[in-house]
Write a protein that holds these residues in place. Structure first.
Motif, PDB file in Angstrom:
ATOM      1  N   HIS A   6      -3.645   5.062  -9.215  1.00 27.07           N
ATOM      2  CA  HIS A   6      -4.107   6.254  -9.937  1.00 27.07           C
ATOM      3  C   HIS A   6      -4.226   5.933 -11.429  1.00 27.07           C
ATOM      4  CE1 HIS A   6      -2.780   8.177  -6.198  1.00 27.07           C
ATOM      5  NE2 HIS A   6      -1.661   7.484  -6.358  1.00 27.07           N
ATOM      6  N   TYR A  22       0.694   3.990 -10.932  1.00 28.67           N
ATOM      7  CA  TYR A  22       0.099   4.836 -11.978  1.00 28.67           C
ATOM      8  C   TYR A  22      -0.230   3.924 -13.162  1.00 28.67           C
ATOM      9  CZ  TYR A  22       1.669   8.529  -8.973  1.00 28.67           C
ATOM     10  OH  TYR A  22       1.848   9.337  -7.869  1.00 28.67           O
ATOM     11  N   ASP A  40      -1.149  13.768  -8.279  1.00 34.69           N
ATOM     12  CA  ASP A  40      -1.426  12.807  -7.215  1.00 34.69           C
ATOM     13  C   ASP A  40      -0.268  12.728  -6.261  1.00 34.69           C
ATOM     14  OD1 ASP A  40      -3.966  11.960  -8.281  1.00 34.69           O
ATOM     15  OD2 ASP A  40      -2.867  10.892  -9.801  1.00 34.69           O
ATOM     16  N   ALA A  69      -8.615   1.503  -9.152  1.00 31.65           N
ATOM     17  CA  ALA A  69      -8.213   2.804  -8.605  1.00 31.65           C
ATOM     18  C   ALA A  69      -9.201   3.286  -7.548  1.00 31.65           C
ATOM     19  CB  ALA A  69      -8.099   3.826  -9.732  1.00 31.65           C
ATOM     20  N   LYS A  70     -10.487   3.049  -7.756  1.00 31.30           N
ATOM     21  CA  LYS A  70     -11.497   3.460  -6.766  1.00 31.30           C
ATOM     22  C   LYS A  70     -11.356   2.684  -5.461  1.00 31.30           C
ATOM     23  CE  LYS A  70     -14.942   5.083 -10.064  1.00 31.30           C
ATOM     24  NZ  LYS A  70     -16.159   4.746 -10.821  1.00 31.30           N
ATOM     25  N   ASP A  71     -10.941   1.433  -5.574  1.00 27.72           N
ATOM     26  CA  ASP A  71     -10.852   0.564  -4.395  1.00 27.72           C
ATOM     27  C   ASP A  71      -9.515   0.659  -3.661  1.00 27.72           C
ATOM     28  OD1 ASP A  71     -13.387  -0.295  -4.991  1.00 27.72           O
ATOM     29  OD2 ASP A  71     -12.744  -2.152  -5.971  1.00 27.72           O
ATOM     30  N   ASN A  72      -8.526   1.315  -4.281  1.00 27.33           N
ATOM     31  CA  ASN A  72      -7.188   1.380  -3.682  1.00 27.33           C
ATOM     32  C   ASN A  72      -6.651   2.806  -3.760  1.00 27.33           C
ATOM     33  OD1 ASN A  72      -6.309  -1.731  -3.412  1.00 27.33           O
ATOM     34  ND2 ASN A  72      -7.443  -1.474  -5.315  1.00 27.33           N
ATOM     35  N   ASP A  73      -6.390   3.390  -2.601  1.00 31.15           N
ATOM     36  CA  ASP A  73      -5.942   4.782  -2.550  1.00 31.15           C
ATOM     37  C   ASP A  73      -4.602   5.020  -3.233  1.00 31.15           C
ATOM     38  OD1 ASP A  73      -8.201   5.479  -1.166  1.00 31.15           O
ATOM     39  OD2 ASP A  73      -7.270   5.310   0.815  1.00 31.15           O
ATOM     40  N   ASN A  74      -3.793   4.001  -3.337  1.00 34.42           N
ATOM     41  CA  ASN A  74      -2.459   4.181  -3.926  1.00 34.42           C
ATOM     42  C   ASN A  74      -2.418   3.874  -5.423  1.00 34.42           C
ATOM     43  OD1 ASN A  74      -2.838   1.371  -3.419  1.00 34.42           O
ATOM     44  ND2 ASN A  74      -0.634   1.034  -3.514  1.00 34.42           N
ATOM     45  N   PRO A 123       0.787  -1.240   0.000  1.00 35.49           N
ATOM     46  CA  PRO A 123       0.000   0.000   0.000  1.00 35.49           C
ATOM     47  C   PRO A 123       0.818   1.289   0.000  1.00 35.49           C
ATOM     48  CG  PRO A 123       0.040  -0.964   2.197  1.00 35.49           C
ATOM     49  CD  PRO A 123       0.755  -1.922   1.303  1.00 35.49           C
ATOM     50  N   LYS A 124       2.118   1.202   0.265  1.00 32.79           N
ATOM     51  CA  LYS A 124       2.916   2.431   0.368  1.00 32.79           C
ATOM     52  C   LYS A 124       3.438   2.923  -0.971  1.00 32.79           C
ATOM     53  CE  LYS A 124       4.231   1.784   5.183  1.00 32.79           C
ATOM     54  NZ  LYS A 124       5.345   1.638   6.158  1.00 32.79           N
ATOM     55  N   GLN A 150       3.137   3.978  -4.878  1.00 33.04           N
ATOM     56  CA  GLN A 150       2.088   4.566  -5.704  1.00 33.04           C
ATOM     57  C   GLN A 150       2.107   3.909  -7.085  1.00 33.04           C
ATOM     58  OE1 GLN A 150      -0.082   6.884  -4.269  1.00 33.04           O
ATOM     59  NE2 GLN A 150       1.106   6.213  -2.497  1.00 33.04           N
TER      60      GLN A 150
END
Length: 241
Positions: free
Chosen positions: A200, A170, A241, A193-198, A165-166, A168
Motif C-alpha cells: 500500500h 505500507y 487498508d 503497489a499495483k502489482d502486489n495486493d499486500n 504475501p501475508k 501488509q
C-alpha cells in the motif's frame, strides 16, 4: 363425364384445426399462469438484480483520555487511533524515520523501529531477512527509504519475497525535491503497489506538496508539524487498508 373431384371441407370444419386450436389454448393458459403474460413465455425470463447489502457501519470507538490527545494532536479519526494503538508494526527507514521515532511511538506503541542515517534501498532485503530470523518482522511493515538514492526492482523483489504475501507493507513515498531520483522512486513504489495486493502506498509526496513549513531547510527532514502530519497520514492509510 369425368369423375368429380372430392372437395375438402372448410378449414373450420376440419378436426385437425380444432385439435390444433385446443392445444394452442392450453399452451397459452399454461404460459399465462406460469409467467404472468404471453410475452413472458415467449421471451426469456429476466432475473431481478439483487442489490448487495450495505456494509455495516463500524461501531463507535471509545478512546482513553491519552488516545484522545493522540487523535487530536495527529488529526486521526477515533477508529484509526484505536487500530494504531494495538497494531504490531515494524518500521524500516533512513534518517527521516530516525528523526520521528518519538511521534511514531506515540501513535503506534507497539512499533519496532529500525532506522539508520544514510541507508540505501539495496540494504532493505538483508534487514528484512535479519528481522524475520529474529522474530521481529511484524504483520505490518512500514518502509521509508529513497532519501539517499533510488530503488532497484531486483532489491524490491527480494524484499517482498522475504516479507511474503501475508504481511501488509505500507510504503511511504518520497519527498526529496532537490534530488533527480524522486520521481523514479515514487513511480516504482506505485507500480509495486499495483502489482502486489499486500503493498500500500502512503502518499506523503502528495500530502506534503506546498507545505514548506513542514520541512527543515534541506526540504527533506521534518519539523514538528511535518512529523505530526507524516505519522497521522500513516495511521489513516493503515486504517483504510
Amino acid at each position: 363425364m369425368g369423375e368429380h373431384t372430392k372437395q375438402k371441407p372448410p378449414l373450420m370444419r376440419r378436426s385437425s384445426f380444432w385439435i390444433g386450436a385446443i392445444i394452442l389454448v392450453v399452451l397459452i393458459g399454461a404460459a399465462t399462469v406460469g409467467r404472468g403474460t404471453i410475452s413472458g413465455w415467449l421471451t426469456p425470463h429476466t432475473t431481478k438484480t439483487v442489490k448487495p447489502k450495505p456494509k455495516p457501519k463500524p461501531k463507535p470507538v471509545k478512546l482513553t483520555p491519552y488516545e484522545k490527545k493522540v487523535a487530536a494532536k495527529y488529526q486521526i479519526p477515533a477508529q484509526a487511533t484505536a487500530l494504531a494503538h494495538v497494531a504490531p508494526v515494524t518500521a524500516i527507514g533512513d534518517s527521516v524515520m530516525v528523526d520521528i521515532i518519538p511521534e511514531l511511538k506515540q501513535v503506534f506503541p507497539r512499533v519496532h523501529v529500525n532506522g539508520q542515517v544514510g541507508r540505501q534501498f539495496y540494504e532493505l532485503p538483508g534487514i528484512a531477512r535479519t528481522l524475520k530470523a529474529q522474530g521481529s518482522l511484524a504483520q505490518n511493515v512500514v518502509v521509508n527509504l529513497g532519501t539517499n538514492g533510488p530503488p532497484e526492482k531486483a532489491d524490491v523483489a527480494k524484499f517482498l519475497k522475504v516479507v511474503g504475501p501475508k504481511r501488509q507493507v505500507y510504503w511511504i513515498n518520497t519527498h526529496v525535491p532537490t534530488q533527480k531520483w524522486e520521481h523514479q522512486t515514487n513511480t516504482l513504489i506505485d507500480r509495486t503497489a499495483k502489482d502486489n495486493d499486500n503493498v500500500h502506498v502512503v502518499d506523503w509526496h502528495t500530502l506534503s506538496k506546498g507545505h514548506t513549513k513542514w520541512f527543515a531547510p534541506d526540504h527533506i527532514h521534518l519539523e514538528e508539524a511535518g512529523a505530526n502530519a507524516y505519522v497521522g497520514l500513516l495511521a489513516k492509510t493503515m486504517a483504510e487498508d
